[in-house]
Enzyme design. Structure first.
Site, mmCIF file in Angstrom:
data_model
loop_
_atom_site.group_PDB
_atom_site.id
_atom_site.type_symbol
_atom_site.label_atom_id
_atom_site.label_comp_id
_atom_site.label_asym_id
_atom_site.label_seq_id
_atom_site.Cartn_x
_atom_site.Cartn_y
_atom_site.Cartn_z
ATOM 1 C CG ASP A 1 -6.211 -2.735 -4.096
ATOM 2 O OD1 ASP A 1 -7.059 -1.926 -3.653
ATOM 3 O OD2 ASP A 1 -5.016 -2.706 -3.781
ATOM 4 C CG HIS B 1 -5.354 -2.646 -0.202
ATOM 5 N ND1 HIS B 1 -4.675 -2.120 -1.281
ATOM 6 C CD2 HIS B 1 -4.852 -2.011 0.886
ATOM 7 C CE1 HIS B 1 -3.799 -1.222 -0.867
ATOM 8 N NE2 HIS B 1 -3.882 -1.146 0.446
ATOM 9 C CB SER C 1 -0.959 -0.045 1.193
ATOM 10 O OG SER C 1 -1.993 0.878 1.034
#
Length: 617
Positions: A562, A594, A476
């Site tokens: 995602d 994600h 991320s």
């Protein structure tokens, strides 16, 4: 002496505890354990009760028989629940019923997808019905194209009964389209059963209002962030008392995760990040008195407290983890400051392992601040040897890096494979004051990058670190950090791994579903040419502008579902690496978001992660 170490296979056999509450008779803790099955590619769930004073667990089939149902009104007349309701026309067949085999989605505004699902015109709505067989539910948001519980992570904690059973309070962001995608302004609404009218209890606040609870004396309490669009704002405890809202944590330099009232209504206990851990705090509620409000830290140690389950006399029942142990249930005696471990779901497994050692290290940053760096050493560590070392870049970007236990980015497993892990509490982390937490916003490629390099440079001075074998890994915002550091690291690192990372800030702004996040952290859109802060985010701080300096192998991992950091980010990065002739690999999970949640996918993830490190480090 234990000689075994953690493996991916064992990691995905461990039971995962979720507490459900205290039993009706207040003698037991009720919880469930999910145990993954790699063979069947799913998890099995078993429910248990456990004596609150210690003892052996008992398996149960029906939690309703032992738990108080919080969704039944205090007077017992009604039941609360939620269902998904079709409101908006979105699908081709909604507009063209005769074309019922069409595969089309038609949107006139944003919020067309969220997290990992597309908006098909369905919304979560809260219902209530009489507590009797055959009763018909009443939709308290009838006809409204809003969600309660909130998507994607809301649940039945998003709605509660008032103590007098006359009203229902629920969390909702009553915005649609672009307004929805650019705002964090959820509110707590109150629906009156007798009149059918709804009022906004938090209309004056512009940020998140969440987690409504009533105190034992009937005062509505909730968590509040002040600023619209800022998802990582300071979270405060608000109590509505005698016609006014009182902020109990306004003058405390921290942010609240979860809270629970004491049984006498005199105190609130809450969890908050502090110095690389999550600890238990208390704040007193003065009521009408002039007593000063004080926040006190109750627990201390290298562990995280994650769930507040309830009370048993002077003991508070919680869940606790550390970097070597998944969550277990504990009791903490508030008078004696003593701990008792109640559950032992994974104790036998851990007892057979040589555990990694975690150390605190405090590093001076380039701007003269003191930064906590967690150092995780391999089991049976020998300081006379040299070890390959990984810089771990945390996501968020404002998520705390504490003593949590991940089933993917598992430090114990990395250390068991012979790697030292360096995990800095760099700028943007919660638990080091609001100023430290906020400094990363609008400065993604600034001081925080110096923080990373200060951490790895400091540990590299140790004789046991192999300075020629340093890796950089993260997901991320941590994946963004990997992409960015790959262009500025000056040959410190030998290899990189980025999972669902932001590679191009401009296309990130154009495809992510929560626009408020980019608006806040980048300070606006890429077309705002007169906005110098935003333009820096899309130029200087954009990893694509340093790709010509990439010179080391990179593994790029991406989830197909995602929508937070969409697939194009991983594709762009892999394509750039390949076209530049850099050794690279693209690990693509079409059905993951994600995160990586399916057991077999997770095993492949671990296999490829460590295979890449063996190949390149």
């Amino acid at each position: 002496m234990a000689q075994d170490v953690m493996t991916p296979e064992l990691l995905w056999k461990l039971g995962r505890i979720t507490p459900l509450g205290i039993s009706k008779d207040e003698k037991n803790v009720v919880y469930k354990v999910e145990t993954p099955s790699v063979t069947e590619n799913k998890s099995d769930t078993t429910f248990y009760t456990l004596p609150i004073n210690g003892g052996n667990p008992s398996e149960i089939k029906d939690t309703a028989a032992v738990l108080k149902d919080k969704n039944i009104a205090p007077d017992g007349k009604y039941i609360l629940y939620h269902e998904e309701v079709k409101i908006d026309k979105v699908l081709g067949k909604d507009f063209y019923p005769e074309l019922d085999k069409s595969e089309v989605q038609i949107y006139d505004g944003l919020d067309y997808r969220h997290w990992d699902t597309w908006n098909e015109g369905k919304f979560n709505h809260v219902f209530y019905k009489e507590n009797k067989e055959g009763a018909v539910g009443i939709d308290i948001l009838k006809g409204e194209n809003f969600d309660s519980p909130q998507k994607p992570f809301g649940d039945d904690d998003d709605y509660i009964w008032s103590p007098d059973s006359k009203s229902i309070l629920y969390v909702c962001k009553k915005k649609i389209g672009t307004e929805y995608a650019t705002s964090t302004n959820t509110n707590i609404f109150e629906y009156n059963l007798e009149t059918g009218e709804t009022i906004n209890r938090t209309e004056e606040n512009q940020g998140y209002d969440t987690a409504p609870q009533f105190s034992p004396t009937g005062n509505l309490t909730w968590l509040q962030m002040k600023r619209d669009g800022y998802e990582a704002d300071k979270n405060d405890i608000i109590v509505s008392f005698e016609g006014m809202n009182r902020n109990l944590t306004a003058n405390w330099d921290g942010t609240v995760n979860h809270f629970i009232w004491s049984n006498d209504g005199q105190k609130i206990y809450f969890i908050a990040p502090i110095d690389g851990t999550k600890q238990l705090f208390e704040v007193n509620f003065p009521g009408r008195t002039k007593i000063t409000i004080n926040v006190n830290q109750i627990t201390n140690g290298d562990f995280d407290i994650n769930d507040l389950i309830g009370f048993s006399g002077d003991e508070i029942i919680i869940t606790r983890t550390d970097m070597n142990h998944a969550s277990e249930i504990f009791s903490f005696d508030l008078n004696k400051n003593s701990w008792k471990q109640l559950s032992n779901v994974n104790t036998t497994s851990y007892n057979s392992l040589a555990l990694s050692k975690t150390e605190r290290r405090y590093v001076t940053t380039t701007d003269g601040k003191k930064m906590l760096v967690w150092v995780i050493l391999p089991p049976n560590f020998d300081a006379s040897k040299k070890y390959p070392t990984l810089l771990f870049c945390q996501g968020g970007p404002q998520a705390p890096l504490t003593q949590g236990y991940s089933f993917r980015w598992n430090f114990q497993l990395m250390a068991a494979n012979g790697y030292i892990v360096v995990a800095p509490n760099r700028r943007g982390m919660q638990g080091h004051g609001v100023e430290w937490n906020e400094q990363i916003s609008k400065d993604w490629g600034g001081q925080v990058m110096d923080d990373y390099l200060s951490a790895i440079d400091d540990i590299t001075r140790e004789a046991y670190v192999d300075a020629a074998r340093l890796g950089c890994v993260g997901a991320s915002y941590g994946g963004y950090s990997v992409f960015y550091l790959a262009g500025i690291h000056n040959n410190r690192f030998k290899t990189f791994i980025a999972h669902d990372g932001v590679f191009n800030t401009q296309s990130m702004f154009g495809t992510t579903e929560e626009i408020f996040f980019c608006n806040w952290d980048f300070d606006g859109a890429y077309w705002e040419k007169d906005n110098t802060v935003a333009q820096k985010a899309y130029t200087t701080f954009n990893p694509i502008n340093s790709v010509e300096k990439w010179n080391k192998p990179i593994l790029i991992i991406q989830g197909g579902k995602d929508f937070r950091v969409p697939i194009g980010q991983g594709q762009e990065a892999f394509q750039a690496a390949q076209l530049r002739g850099i050794k690279s690999r693209f690990l693509y999970f079409p059905e993951e978001n994600h995160w990586v949640l399916k057991p077999q996918n997770a095993q492949v993830w671990q296999g490829e992660f460590f295979k890449w490190l063996k190949e390149t480090l």
